[in-house]
Design a protein around this motif. Structure first.
Motif, PDB file in Angstrom:
ATOM      1  N   LEU A 132      -0.402 -16.229  -0.508  1.00  0.00           N
ATOM      2  CA  LEU A 132      -0.928 -15.406   1.173  1.00  0.00           C
ATOM      3  C   LEU A 132      -0.686 -14.312   1.011  1.00  0.00           C
ATOM      4  O   LEU A 132      -1.098 -13.114   1.210  1.00  0.00           O
ATOM      5  CB  LEU A 132       0.730 -15.632   2.048  1.00  0.00           C
ATOM      6  N   GLU A 133       0.249 -13.553   0.465  1.00  0.00           N
ATOM      7  CA  GLU A 133       0.263 -11.770   0.054  1.00  0.00           C
ATOM      8  C   GLU A 133      -1.050 -11.791  -0.513  1.00  0.00           C
ATOM      9  O   GLU A 133      -1.155 -10.390  -0.197  1.00  0.00           O
ATOM     10  CB  GLU A 133       1.193 -11.858  -0.889  1.00  0.00           C
ATOM     11  N   GLU A 134      -1.131 -11.879  -1.649  1.00  0.00           N
ATOM     12  CA  GLU A 134      -2.441 -11.871  -2.036  1.00  0.00           C
ATOM     13  C   GLU A 134      -3.584 -11.954  -1.281  1.00  0.00           C
ATOM     14  O   GLU A 134      -4.672 -10.451  -1.474  1.00  0.00           O
ATOM     15  CB  GLU A 134      -3.097 -12.656  -3.257  1.00  0.00           C
ATOM     16  N   TYR A 135      -4.118 -12.315  -0.518  1.00  0.00           N
ATOM     17  CA  TYR A 135      -4.484 -12.938   1.124  1.00  0.00           C
ATOM     18  C   TYR A 135      -5.353 -12.261   1.484  1.00  0.00           C
ATOM     19  O   TYR A 135      -5.387 -10.891   2.094  1.00  0.00           O
ATOM     20  CB  TYR A 135      -5.136 -14.272   1.401  1.00  0.00           C
ATOM     21  N   ILE A 136      -3.358 -11.423   2.091  1.00  0.00           N
ATOM     22  CA  ILE A 136      -3.665 -10.466   3.684  1.00  0.00           C
ATOM     23  C   ILE A 136      -4.333  -9.111   2.356  1.00  0.00           C
ATOM     24  O   ILE A 136      -3.925  -8.657   3.159  1.00  0.00           O
ATOM     25  CB  ILE A 136      -2.126 -11.067   3.772  1.00  0.00           C
ATOM     26  N   LYS A 137      -3.291  -8.875   1.536  1.00  0.00           N
ATOM     27  CA  LYS A 137      -3.535  -7.662   0.674  1.00  0.00           C
ATOM     28  C   LYS A 137      -5.379  -7.447   0.476  1.00  0.00           C
ATOM     29  O   LYS A 137      -5.160  -6.640   0.918  1.00  0.00           O
ATOM     30  CB  LYS A 137      -3.219  -7.486  -0.729  1.00  0.00           C
ATOM     31  N   LYS A 138      -5.735  -8.445   0.006  1.00  0.00           N
ATOM     32  CA  LYS A 138      -7.823  -8.585   0.259  1.00  0.00           C
ATOM     33  C   LYS A 138      -8.143  -8.333   1.651  1.00  0.00           C
ATOM     34  O   LYS A 138      -9.245  -7.969   1.470  1.00  0.00           O
ATOM     35  CB  LYS A 138      -7.961  -9.350  -0.196  1.00  0.00           C
ATOM     36  N   HIS A 139      -7.847  -9.241   2.368  1.00  0.00           N
ATOM     37  CA  HIS A 139      -8.856  -9.185   3.885  1.00  0.00           C
ATOM     38  C   HIS A 139      -7.387  -9.133   5.168  1.00  0.00           C
ATOM     39  O   HIS A 139      -8.287  -9.669   6.184  1.00  0.00           O
ATOM     40  CB  HIS A 139      -9.252 -10.735   3.957  1.00  0.00           C
ATOM     41  N   GLY A 140      -6.578  -8.513   4.892  1.00  0.00           N
ATOM     42  CA  GLY A 140      -5.645  -8.946   5.965  1.00  0.00           C
ATOM     43  C   GLY A 140      -5.586  -7.322   6.728  1.00  0.00           C
ATOM     44  O   GLY A 140      -4.993  -7.387   7.789  1.00  0.00           O
ATOM     45  N   SER A 141      -6.443  -6.483   6.455  1.00  0.00           N
ATOM     46  CA  SER A 141      -6.243  -5.050   6.815  1.00  0.00           C
ATOM     47  C   SER A 141      -6.626  -4.978   8.528  1.00  0.00           C
ATOM     48  O   SER A 141      -7.642  -5.879   8.452  1.00  0.00           O
ATOM     49  CB  SER A 141      -7.505  -4.184   6.683  1.00  0.00           C
ATOM     50  N   GLY A 142      -5.861  -4.785   9.344  1.00  0.00           N
ATOM     51  CA  GLY A 142      -6.026  -4.482  10.677  1.00  0.00           C
ATOM     52  C   GLY A 142      -5.515  -5.941  11.699  1.00  0.00           C
ATOM     53  O   GLY A 142      -5.283  -5.851  12.628  1.00  0.00           O
ATOM     54  N   VAL A 143      -4.820  -6.907  10.163  1.00  0.00           N
ATOM     55  CA  VAL A 143      -4.166  -8.015  11.190  1.00  0.00           C
ATOM     56  C   VAL A 143      -2.370  -7.010  11.002  1.00  0.00           C
ATOM     57  O   VAL A 143      -1.517  -6.792  10.064  1.00  0.00           O
ATOM     58  CB  VAL A 143      -4.560  -8.970   9.771  1.00  0.00           C
ATOM     59  N   ASN A 144      -1.355  -7.423  12.296  1.00  0.00           N
ATOM     60  CA  ASN A 144      -0.136  -7.013  12.705  1.00  0.00           C
ATOM     61  C   ASN A 144       0.586  -8.059  11.231  1.00  0.00           C
ATOM     62  O   ASN A 144       0.813  -9.687  12.138  1.00  0.00           O
ATOM     63  CB  ASN A 144      -0.052  -7.164  14.076  1.00  0.00           C
ATOM     64  N   ARG A 145       1.276  -7.635  10.590  1.00  0.00           N
ATOM     65  CA  ARG A 145       2.158  -8.355   9.918  1.00  0.00           C
ATOM     66  C   ARG A 145       3.703  -8.066  10.131  1.00  0.00           C
ATOM     67  O   ARG A 145       3.586  -7.321  10.533  1.00  0.00           O
ATOM     68  CB  ARG A 145       1.955  -7.895   8.184  1.00  0.00           C
ATOM     69  N   ALA A 146       4.061  -9.807  10.341  1.00  0.00           N
ATOM     70  CA  ALA A 146       5.146  -9.601  10.978  1.00  0.00           C
ATOM     71  C   ALA A 146       5.496  -9.870   9.782  1.00  0.00           C
ATOM     72  O   ALA A 146       6.322 -10.823   8.771  1.00  0.00           O
ATOM     73  CB  ALA A 146       5.709 -10.657  12.473  1.00  0.00           C
ATOM     74  N   ALA A 147       7.653  -9.491   9.944  1.00  0.00           N
ATOM     75  CA  ALA A 147       8.410  -9.667   8.354  1.00  0.00           C
ATOM     76  C   ALA A 147       9.417 -10.200   9.223  1.00  0.00           C
ATOM     77  O   ALA A 147      10.305  -8.855   9.819  1.00  0.00           O
ATOM     78  CB  ALA A 147       8.823  -8.429   7.294  1.00  0.00           C
ATOM     79  N   PHE A 148      10.137 -10.921   9.115  1.00  0.00           N
ATOM     80  CA  PHE A 148      11.847 -10.652   9.012  1.00  0.00           C
ATOM     81  C   PHE A 148      12.179 -10.656   8.283  1.00  0.00           C
ATOM     82  O   PHE A 148      12.919 -10.107   7.228  1.00  0.00           O
ATOM     83  CB  PHE A 148      12.587 -12.903   8.866  1.00  0.00           C
ATOM     84  N   THR A 149      13.399  -9.642   8.637  1.00  0.00           N
ATOM     85  CA  THR A 149      15.357  -9.609   9.167  1.00  0.00           C
ATOM     86  C   THR A 149      16.205  -9.734   9.523  1.00  0.00           C
ATOM     87  O   THR A 149      15.855  -9.229  10.689  1.00  0.00           O
ATOM     88  CB  THR A 149      15.084  -7.761   8.291  1.00  0.00           C
ATOM     89  N   GLN A 150      17.151  -9.807   9.343  1.00  0.00           N
ATOM     90  CA  GLN A 150      17.955 -10.353  10.323  1.00  0.00           C
ATOM     91  C   GLN A 150      18.266 -10.285  12.037  1.00  0.00           C
ATOM     92  O   GLN A 150      18.471  -9.148  12.631  1.00  0.00           O
ATOM     93  CB  GLN A 150      19.704  -9.304   9.669  1.00  0.00           C
ATOM     94  N   GLY A 151      17.301 -10.848  12.858  1.00  0.00           N
ATOM     95  CA  GLY A 151      17.254 -10.374  13.802  1.00  0.00           C
ATOM     96  C   GLY A 151      16.972  -9.606  14.528  1.00  0.00           C
ATOM     97  O   GLY A 151      16.232  -9.226  15.671  1.00  0.00           O
ATOM     98  N   ARG A 152      14.969  -8.730  14.038  1.00  0.00           N
ATOM     99  CA  ARG A 152      14.718  -8.215  14.332  1.00  0.00           C
ATOM    100  C   ARG A 152      13.159  -8.261  13.404  1.00  0.00           C
ATOM    101  O   ARG A 152      13.956  -8.457  12.591  1.00  0.00           O
ATOM    102  CB  ARG A 152      15.296  -6.497  15.371  1.00  0.00           C
TER     103      ARG A 152
END
Length: 89
Positions: free
Chosen positions: A66-86
């Protein structure tokens, strides 16, 4: 759907299952990786639910794809990352 610290394992599994066909779709890939990250952070060794089971070692491989795909094709996509409660975008 954005996963948070109050999300359940079922919420994360539902989001992951809803986005299994992420290839060719950067938005679905971002949702799938968010679910994978949540499951890895909040994991047991494995999950058995009904007739399905999930091994976390397989999620690590999926996370890399998934990370490789997003790195290649994910420009302009809002990416979210889970971190303790936010959510970070």
């Amino acid at each position: 759907m954005s996963l948070t610290s109050s999300s359940t394992r079922q919420d994360a599994l539902d989001q992951y299952n809803d986005n299994l066909n992420w290839q060719g779709n950067a938005a679905k890939a971002a949702l799938a990786i968010e679910a994978v990250r949540w499951l890895l952070v909040n994991r047991a060794q494995s999950i058995n639910h009904g007739d399905r089971s999930l091994n976390y070692e397989s999620l690590i491989d999926e996370k890399q794809r998934l990370e490789e795909y997003i790195k290649k094709h994910g420009s302009g996509v809002n990416r979210a990352a889970f971190t303790q409660g936010r959510m970070l975008t």
